[in-house]
Design a protein around this motif. Sequence first.
Motif, PDB file in Angstrom:
ATOM      1  N   LEU A  11       0.835  -1.207   0.000  1.00 40.23           N
ATOM      2  CA  LEU A  11       0.000   0.000   0.000  1.00 40.23           C
ATOM      3  C   LEU A  11       0.864   1.249   0.000  1.00 40.23           C
ATOM      4  O   LEU A  11       1.777   1.392   0.818  1.00 40.23           O
ATOM      5  CB  LEU A  11      -0.907  -0.005   1.242  1.00 40.23           C
ATOM      6  N   PHE A  12       0.575   2.158  -0.929  1.00 43.56           N
ATOM      7  CA  PHE A  12       1.237   3.460  -0.965  1.00 43.56           C
ATOM      8  C   PHE A  12       0.279   4.522  -0.435  1.00 43.56           C
ATOM      9  O   PHE A  12      -0.786   4.743  -1.005  1.00 43.56           O
ATOM     10  CB  PHE A  12       1.660   3.817  -2.391  1.00 43.56           C
ATOM     11  N   GLY A  13       0.656   5.161   0.669  1.00 43.87           N
ATOM     12  CA  GLY A  13      -0.161   6.220   1.252  1.00 43.87           C
ATOM     13  C   GLY A  13      -0.984   5.734   2.422  1.00 43.87           C
ATOM     14  O   GLY A  13      -1.602   4.660   2.351  1.00 43.87           O
ATOM     15  N   PHE A  14      -0.950   6.519   3.490  1.00 45.77           N
ATOM     16  CA  PHE A  14      -1.740   6.162   4.672  1.00 45.77           C
ATOM     17  C   PHE A  14      -2.423   7.410   5.225  1.00 45.77           C
ATOM     18  O   PHE A  14      -2.384   7.699   6.409  1.00 45.77           O
ATOM     19  CB  PHE A  14      -0.847   5.502   5.742  1.00 45.77           C
ATOM     20  N   GLY A  15      -3.051   8.141   4.285  1.00 48.27           N
ATOM     21  CA  GLY A  15      -3.847   9.297   4.678  1.00 48.27           C
ATOM     22  C   GLY A  15      -5.256   8.858   5.009  1.00 48.27           C
ATOM     23  O   GLY A  15      -5.486   7.739   5.474  1.00 48.27           O
ATOM     24  N   VAL A  16      -6.209   9.722   4.729  1.00 45.13           N
ATOM     25  CA  VAL A  16      -7.611   9.436   5.065  1.00 45.13           C
ATOM     26  C   VAL A  16      -8.101   8.167   4.370  1.00 45.13           C
ATOM     27  O   VAL A  16      -8.692   7.282   4.997  1.00 45.13           O
ATOM     28  CB  VAL A  16      -8.510  10.638   4.678  1.00 45.13           C
ATOM     29  N   VAL A  17      -7.818   8.034   3.068  1.00 50.88           N
ATOM     30  CA  VAL A  17      -8.312   6.872   2.323  1.00 50.88           C
ATOM     31  C   VAL A  17      -7.505   5.623   2.683  1.00 50.88           C
ATOM     32  O   VAL A  17      -8.061   4.535   2.829  1.00 50.88           O
ATOM     33  CB  VAL A  17      -8.280   7.140   0.805  1.00 50.88           C
ATOM     34  N   GLY A  18      -6.195   5.782   2.821  1.00 52.68           N
ATOM     35  CA  GLY A  18      -5.364   4.641   3.191  1.00 52.68           C
ATOM     36  C   GLY A  18      -5.767   4.047   4.527  1.00 52.68           C
ATOM     37  O   GLY A  18      -5.881   2.817   4.678  1.00 52.68           O
ATOM     38  N   LEU A  72      -2.589   5.105  -3.159  1.00 54.82           N
ATOM     39  CA  LEU A  72      -3.549   6.055  -2.586  1.00 54.82           C
ATOM     40  C   LEU A  72      -2.837   7.322  -2.115  1.00 54.82           C
ATOM     41  O   LEU A  72      -3.032   7.786  -0.998  1.00 54.82           O
ATOM     42  CB  LEU A  72      -4.294   5.404  -1.410  1.00 54.82           C
ATOM     43  N   ILE A  73      -2.013   7.897  -2.992  1.00 51.75           N
ATOM     44  CA  ILE A  73      -1.301   9.131  -2.644  1.00 51.75           C
ATOM     45  C   ILE A  73      -1.886  10.291  -3.438  1.00 51.75           C
ATOM     46  O   ILE A  73      -2.600  10.096  -4.427  1.00 51.75           O
ATOM     47  CB  ILE A  73       0.216   9.012  -2.886  1.00 51.75           C
TER      48      ILE A  73
END
Length: 401
Positions: A11-18, A72-73
């Motif tokens: 997984l790329f990105g761990f913001g709101v969607v991540g 998900l960035i």
Amino acid sequence: MTSQQKINIGLFGFGVVGQGLYDVISQSPALDKAISKICVKNKKERGLPEELFCYDANDILNDPEINTVVELINDSQEAYQIVKTALSKGKNVVSANKKMIAENMKEMIELQKKHNVSLLYEASACGSIPVIRSLEEYYDNDLLLSVTGILNGSSNYILSKVFDHNKLYTEALKEAQDLGFAEADPSFDVDGFDSLFKLIILTMHSFGVVINPDEVLNYGISNISDFDIRYAREKGFKIKLVGQVERLRDKKITLFVLPRFVARDKYIYSVEDEFNGVVIKGLAYDKQFMFGKGAGGHPTGSAVLSDITALMHNYRYEYKKANYFEGFNYFKDGAIEIYLRYNHPDVLKLIDFQSVSEAYQGPVHSYKIGFVKLSCLIQKKELLRNNKDLFIAATGKSLNY
């Protein structure tokens, strides 16, 4: 990949969607623990084991055990490099980056074919609404006439507060920003770019045509004034930011993103807050309406999860409209009826009205309603967007050639 093979996700990105995806995957017995690595930019406490995170994209891209990449960035250029590399290495990919996909659609289709892999991106358009898959599978015939909808939750939230709660535009925008629905720089949402990229993607799956986003009209709501709001209310309308692709005669299509006067009898009139609504119109089935949350970690995460699950069953887009039906051509010279509110008559030099049905001149604000060629608005879109003394909205009427 066979349906029995275990999906191993990088997984790329761990913001709101991540984070939303991680939450919904954790609740799915079939996919629990499917995420083996999460690539982020910076070290900080995230409430998960430190060994789960990495800080170099190659830790995922070069890992032979990872067979699925979820991107998900926010940065579309970085997303492009990640997705291109992953596909080239034979990994399936799920992405939510509508800008990256819309700007590189042709190359992404070719990469999938060349490397026999799948790129799915349901979450890139309309969040939790399964509109791409529906256009691919259910509307996979030559009867589709148009796809019209509210494609951006942030602008719709703002307009809902303006029309339903009598808030000023600036006040509603600040509230959307405070709630995380709009960024500190809201132009991507309120100037129609987000809707534009989603519309480009929907156009491909509706009519099989890859269109350069730069050649499409997108004009948003940032120039709206109290005068425009009062005018809409007096006529019984709400103003919504609407994207539309429509089939014309002789295998032509036209598409644009514009604020629109929406009457009470239209499906999208009642689509409020951060929700999206899409109307699919066909020759034999008239109208179908799809409604759901267009933003947020869990709704978007659920769309990503749906794509991951589809990969477990070897699903891929067939791009049926492009491969099996006679090609459509993008037509820019059709005329649409617009409302032009202006504060200074010099603005009228920018727009060549073919006909005028209504006009008003006031001490501060004036307006004209009439038909204008779409090509004229496309050519002047930057000037129109940057001129704070005018506002444009579609009436919904068009001349189909």
